[in-house]
Design an enzyme around this catalytic site. Structure first.
Site, PDB file in Angstrom:
ATOM      1  N   ARG A 118       8.585 -14.016  -3.626  1.00  0.00           N
ATOM      2  CA  ARG A 118       7.659 -14.018  -2.506  1.00  0.00           C
ATOM      3  C   ARG A 118       6.556 -15.041  -2.752  1.00  0.00           C
ATOM      4  O   ARG A 118       6.242 -15.374  -3.885  1.00  0.00           O
ATOM      5  CB  ARG A 118       7.057 -12.618  -2.339  1.00  0.00           C
ATOM      6  CG  ARG A 118       8.151 -11.581  -2.108  1.00  0.00           C
ATOM      7  CD  ARG A 118       7.644 -10.309  -1.520  1.00  0.00           C
ATOM      8  NE  ARG A 118       6.613  -9.652  -2.298  1.00  0.00           N
ATOM      9  CZ  ARG A 118       5.746  -8.792  -1.777  1.00  0.00           C
ATOM     10  NH1 ARG A 118       5.800  -8.511  -0.491  1.00  0.00           N
ATOM     11  NH2 ARG A 118       4.845  -8.196  -2.527  1.00  0.00           N
ATOM     12  N   LYS A 183      11.483  -5.299 -14.847  1.00  0.00           N
ATOM     13  CA  LYS A 183      12.137  -5.703 -13.598  1.00  0.00           C
ATOM     14  C   LYS A 183      13.601  -6.097 -13.841  1.00  0.00           C
ATOM     15  O   LYS A 183      13.903  -6.979 -14.635  1.00  0.00           O
ATOM     16  CB  LYS A 183      11.350  -6.877 -13.006  1.00  0.00           C
ATOM     17  CG  LYS A 183      11.750  -7.245 -11.608  1.00  0.00           C
ATOM     18  CD  LYS A 183      10.575  -7.916 -10.920  1.00  0.00           C
ATOM     19  CE  LYS A 183      10.986  -8.730  -9.726  1.00  0.00           C
ATOM     20  NZ  LYS A 183       9.837  -9.303  -9.025  1.00  0.00           N
ATOM     21  N   ARG A 318       0.260  -2.925  -8.071  1.00  0.00           N
ATOM     22  CA  ARG A 318       0.173  -2.912  -9.536  1.00  0.00           C
ATOM     23  C   ARG A 318      -0.338  -1.551  -9.984  1.00  0.00           C
ATOM     24  O   ARG A 318      -1.217  -0.987  -9.336  1.00  0.00           O
ATOM     25  CB  ARG A 318      -0.821  -3.977 -10.037  1.00  0.00           C
ATOM     26  CG  ARG A 318      -0.416  -5.406  -9.672  1.00  0.00           C
ATOM     27  CD  ARG A 318       0.722  -5.903 -10.536  1.00  0.00           C
ATOM     28  NE  ARG A 318       1.113  -7.257 -10.208  1.00  0.00           N
ATOM     29  CZ  ARG A 318       2.061  -7.595  -9.338  1.00  0.00           C
ATOM     30  NH1 ARG A 318       2.706  -6.653  -8.670  1.00  0.00           N
ATOM     31  NH2 ARG A 318       2.381  -8.847  -9.119  1.00  0.00           N
TER      32      ARG A 318
HETATM   33  P1  ATP Z   1       5.313  -8.273  -6.076  1.00  0.00           P
HETATM   34  O1  ATP Z   1       4.761  -7.020  -6.640  1.00  0.00           O
HETATM   35  O2  ATP Z   1       4.377  -8.936  -5.125  1.00  0.00           O
HETATM   36  O3  ATP Z   1       6.713  -8.150  -5.573  1.00  0.00           O
HETATM   37  P2  ATP Z   1       6.349  -9.948  -8.241  1.00  0.00           P
HETATM   38  O4  ATP Z   1       5.549 -10.653  -9.303  1.00  0.00           O
HETATM   39  O5  ATP Z   1       7.389  -8.998  -8.705  1.00  0.00           O
HETATM   40  O6  ATP Z   1       5.286  -9.260  -7.318  1.00  0.00           O
HETATM   41  P3  ATP Z   1       8.295 -11.403  -6.587  1.00  0.00           P
HETATM   42  O7  ATP Z   1       7.987 -12.455  -5.608  1.00  0.00           O
HETATM   43  O8  ATP Z   1       8.938 -10.152  -6.126  1.00  0.00           O
HETATM   44  O9  ATP Z   1       6.946 -11.083  -7.329  1.00  0.00           O
HETATM   45  O10 ATP Z   1       9.214 -12.022  -7.732  1.00  0.00           O
HETATM   46  C1  ATP Z   1       8.874 -13.211  -8.416  1.00  0.00           C
HETATM   47  C2  ATP Z   1       8.423 -12.857  -9.819  1.00  0.00           C
HETATM   48  O11 ATP Z   1       9.460 -12.138 -10.503  1.00  0.00           O
HETATM   49  C3  ATP Z   1       8.173 -14.071 -10.695  1.00  0.00           C
HETATM   50  O12 ATP Z   1       6.854 -14.524 -10.536  1.00  0.00           O
HETATM   51  C4  ATP Z   1       8.468 -13.561 -12.110  1.00  0.00           C
HETATM   52  O13 ATP Z   1       7.334 -12.891 -12.643  1.00  0.00           O
HETATM   53  C5  ATP Z   1       9.519 -12.500 -11.872  1.00  0.00           C
HETATM   54  N1  ATP Z   1      10.890 -13.019 -12.129  1.00  0.00           N
HETATM   55  C6  ATP Z   1      11.403 -14.266 -11.954  1.00  0.00           C
HETATM   56  N2  ATP Z   1      12.703 -14.312 -12.289  1.00  0.00           N
HETATM   57  C7  ATP Z   1      13.041 -13.063 -12.698  1.00  0.00           C
HETATM   58  C8  ATP Z   1      14.235 -12.455 -13.173  1.00  0.00           C
HETATM   59  N3  ATP Z   1      15.385 -13.135 -13.308  1.00  0.00           N
HETATM   60  N4  ATP Z   1      14.167 -11.137 -13.514  1.00  0.00           N
HETATM   61  C9  ATP Z   1      13.044 -10.415 -13.397  1.00  0.00           C
HETATM   62  N5  ATP Z   1      11.884 -10.934 -12.934  1.00  0.00           N
HETATM   63  C10 ATP Z   1      11.873 -12.238 -12.591  1.00  0.00           C
END
Ligand code: ATP
Length: 320
Positions: A118, A183, A318
């Site tokens: 995002r 994640k 968060r």
């Molecule tokens: P939000 O809570 O807003 O969804 P988020 O940091 O999880 O925040 P996203 O846009 O959902 O944001 O996902 C992008 C983020 O996920 C990246 O900034 C990185 O921190 C993380 N990311 C990138 N690649 C991977 C992956 N292969 N596996 C897990 N996490 C990843």
């Protein structure tokens, strides 16, 4: 390259001469291609007198193997396309016009060079390590009918991964799939079209299947893969097939009754229910207690001034 990787996929040694013969190229050309394999981030062993091998082998995406895991009723209404590398599977699936009527198109790639999350964030998808899949769904009910779809997609991922043995999965609003706070999967929905008429939704899903310690550490937040979650090898083609099953069934249901039908199930997997959290928007943040989600997928947050509903897009959750 696909041919070379197809030969090396078994994890056994292959001599330069043998590879050259199969590919119909010189030894020097083979060597150049092997360099390109290493540049993809794949670990190549080279032993004098034996040849070259890909460490533990690699399972390449194969649309026939994926189709074999897809339920018969789903097979008739899906179109599956796999590719070697692309900038973003979300862009690829939208570019492949015309779209056959009544069929959902799925595009998968071994590697995305510009996978995104995002708000311009980067999504890492190292070669052969993830299931990076995008689906294009056409909907005549307008963008307003899509409220809660991204949460429902997260639920479809959880259901698919549970059929493969994953346990203790949680959903972080709106749609990240977590395991022990790390994640495992991210979802990015991109909606194009009319608020009240024809619209297209691109549903992008990235699931980590098997990444090295270094690849996981390179991600900017705690992350995990299916190998670590299940404690065993999980086939990427099977993950893709199960995902296509659960996603197709979910889209059918969502088209009939929207997120309301999935709300209760989503809440069972809510990572933050009852916990203190902070919602961050671009200019402000709000702290409160998570009270689940409403029928449109909005987050219910209890603050000192009562319960408030927050919708996705620009907000990130968060734990406080
Ligand atoms: P939000 O809570 O807003 O969804 P988020 O940091 O999880 O925040 P996203 O846009 O959902 O944001 O996902 C992008 C983020 O996920 C990246 O900034 C990185 O921190 C993380 N990311 C990138 N690649 C991977 C992956 N292969 N596996 C897990 N996490 C990843």
């Amino acid at each position: 390259m696909d041919k070379l990787l197809g030969l090396l996929a078994d994890g056994q040694f292959h001599s330069g001469e043998e590879l050259g013969e199969h590919l119909g190229v010189s030894r020097a050309a083979v060597w150049k291609k092997l360099k390109a394999v290493e540049e993809l981030g794949l670990a190549l062993d080279s032993v004098r007198g034996k040849g070259y091998r890909l460490g533990s082998g690699i399972e390449l995406l194969d649309s026939e193997k994926i189709q074999a895991c897809v339920d018969a009723d789903v097979r008739t209404k899906t179109d599956i396309h796999t590719c070697f590398t692309t900038e973003s599977t979300n862009d690829l699936v939208r570019s492949q016009r015309p779209f056959p009527a009544g069929v959902t198109r799925f595009c998968l790639a071994e590697h995305q060079s510009r996978g995104r999350g995002r708000r311009g964030r980067v999504w890492n998808s190292p070669f052969g390590s993830t299931v990076s899949l995008s689906a294009l769904w056409q909907n005549g009910e307008g963008t307003a009918s899509l409220e809660g779809l991204s949460l429902a997609v997260g639920l479809a991922v959880v259901k698919a991964l549970e059929t493969l043995g994953a346990r203790e999965l949680k959903l972080k609003w709106p749609n990240d799939v977590l395991w022990q706070g790390k994640k495992l999967c991210g979802v990015l929905l991109e909606v194009h079209g009319d608020p009240t008429g024809e619209c297209e939704v691109v549903i992008g899903i990235g699931i980590n299947v098997r990444l090295s310690d270094e690849q996981l550490e390179a991600i900017g937040q705690p992350a995990v893969d299916l190998f670590r979650v299940c404690g065993k090898h999980v086939s990427r083609n099977t993950v893709a097939g199960q995902l296509i099953n659960t996603l197709t069934h979910l889209l059918d249901g969502f088209g009939q009754g929207g997120f309301r039908l999935f709300r209760e199930q989503w809440c069972e997997y809510d990572a933050f229910r009852g916990k203190e959290v902070t919602l961050m928007a671009s200019t402000r943040s709000v702290t409160g207690r998570c009270m689940g989600v409403d029928n449109q997928g909005g987050l219910l947050l209890e603050t000192a001034s009562g319960i408030h509903v927050f919708n996705g897009g620009e907000v990130s959750l968060r734990q406080s």
